[in-house]
Design a protein around this motif. Structure first.
Motif, short mmCIF file in Angstrom:
data_model
loop_
_atom_site.label_atom_id
_atom_site.label_comp_id
_atom_site.label_asym_id
_atom_site.label_seq_id
_atom_site.Cartn_x
_atom_site.Cartn_y
_atom_site.Cartn_z
N PRO A 141 -31.71 -12.21 -5.62
CA PRO A 141 -31.04 -11.39 -4.59
C PRO A 141 -31.64 -11.68 -3.21
O PRO A 141 -32.82 -12.00 -3.10
CB PRO A 141 -31.33 -9.95 -5.02
N TYR A 181 -20.83 -12.35 -7.22
CA TYR A 181 -21.93 -11.38 -7.32
C TYR A 181 -22.32 -10.89 -5.92
O TYR A 181 -22.50 -9.68 -5.71
CB TYR A 181 -23.14 -11.99 -8.02
N HIS A 210 -22.27 -7.06 -5.03
CA HIS A 210 -23.53 -6.38 -4.73
C HIS A 210 -23.50 -5.80 -3.31
O HIS A 210 -23.93 -4.65 -3.10
CB HIS A 210 -24.71 -7.33 -4.90
N ARG A 245 -21.88 -2.64 -3.18
CA ARG A 245 -22.54 -1.68 -4.07
C ARG A 245 -21.78 -1.46 -5.39
O ARG A 245 -21.81 -0.38 -5.97
CB ARG A 245 -22.80 -0.36 -3.36
N GLU A 272 -28.73 -5.13 -8.07
CA GLU A 272 -29.43 -6.40 -7.84
C GLU A 272 -29.64 -7.06 -9.19
O GLU A 272 -30.04 -6.40 -10.16
CB GLU A 272 -30.79 -6.16 -7.18
N SER A 273 -29.37 -8.36 -9.25
CA SER A 273 -29.48 -9.09 -10.51
C SER A 273 -29.99 -10.50 -10.26
O SER A 273 -29.82 -11.05 -9.17
CB SER A 273 -28.10 -9.20 -11.19
#
Length: 165
Positions: A36, A67, A71, A74, A78-79
């Motif tokens: 991230p 992603y 992200h 929202r 977080e990945s």
């Protein structure tokens, strides 16, 4: 990471790319890891769930972009994103072998999914766990042969990943 059509290298922000040799399959894999934004610069790096992507040579940049948007809005936590591809040989033959569970008379290299699953379970996933700060939450994403492999993994070793796409 390489664009398969032109074989010219490209770089994505916050991404590491390295080789991983499997003792199980005796193949050399390319591993792409995207963190991230700002994660590596933080004093405290909280454990992250992991998104594993098969056929990273094609799908890694797209999944990273999707992603990033989700992200930012929202819609996703977080990945860590981990892409898996092949480094040496004919990529179509290598993926045909690793991603198919049964021998297909029309696909001479098919049927190596169990060995590739062993590689993931005993080599690659432990390697990621040992080298990254991750949670127990993980998802495996695949399409085409990768989708066959994801489905096969979900029914044959469902505990290997939390979720499957």
């Amino acid at each position: 990471m390489y664009n398969v059509k032109t074989l010219t290298p490209f770089v994505l922000d916050n991404t590491d790319v390295y080789s991983f040799k499997s003792e199980k399959t005796h193949k050399q894999y390319g591993i792409c890891i995207q963190y991230p934004e700002g994660y590596l610069q933080r004093k405290e790096q909280k454990p992250l769930p992991v998104i594993y992507i098969l056929d990273a040579q094609w799908h890694f940049p797209t999944i990273c972009a999707i992603y990033g948007t989700l992200h930012h809005d929202r819609q996703m936590p977080e990945s860590l994103i981990v892409g898996i591809t092949w480094q040496d040989g004919n990529i179509m033959e290598l993926r045909e072998n690793d991603l198919t569970p049964d021998c297909d008379p029309d696909a001479s290299n098919s049927g190596g999914a169990d060995l590739f699953l062993d590689c993931l379970e005993t080599e690659l996933l432990p390697h990621i766990k040992d080298t990254q700060n991750i949670t127990d939450k993980s998802v495996l994403i695949g399409s085409s042969y990768g989708g066959v492999f994801s489905y096969y993994t979900a029914i044959s070793r469902p505990e290997l990943f939390s979720d499957y796409i």
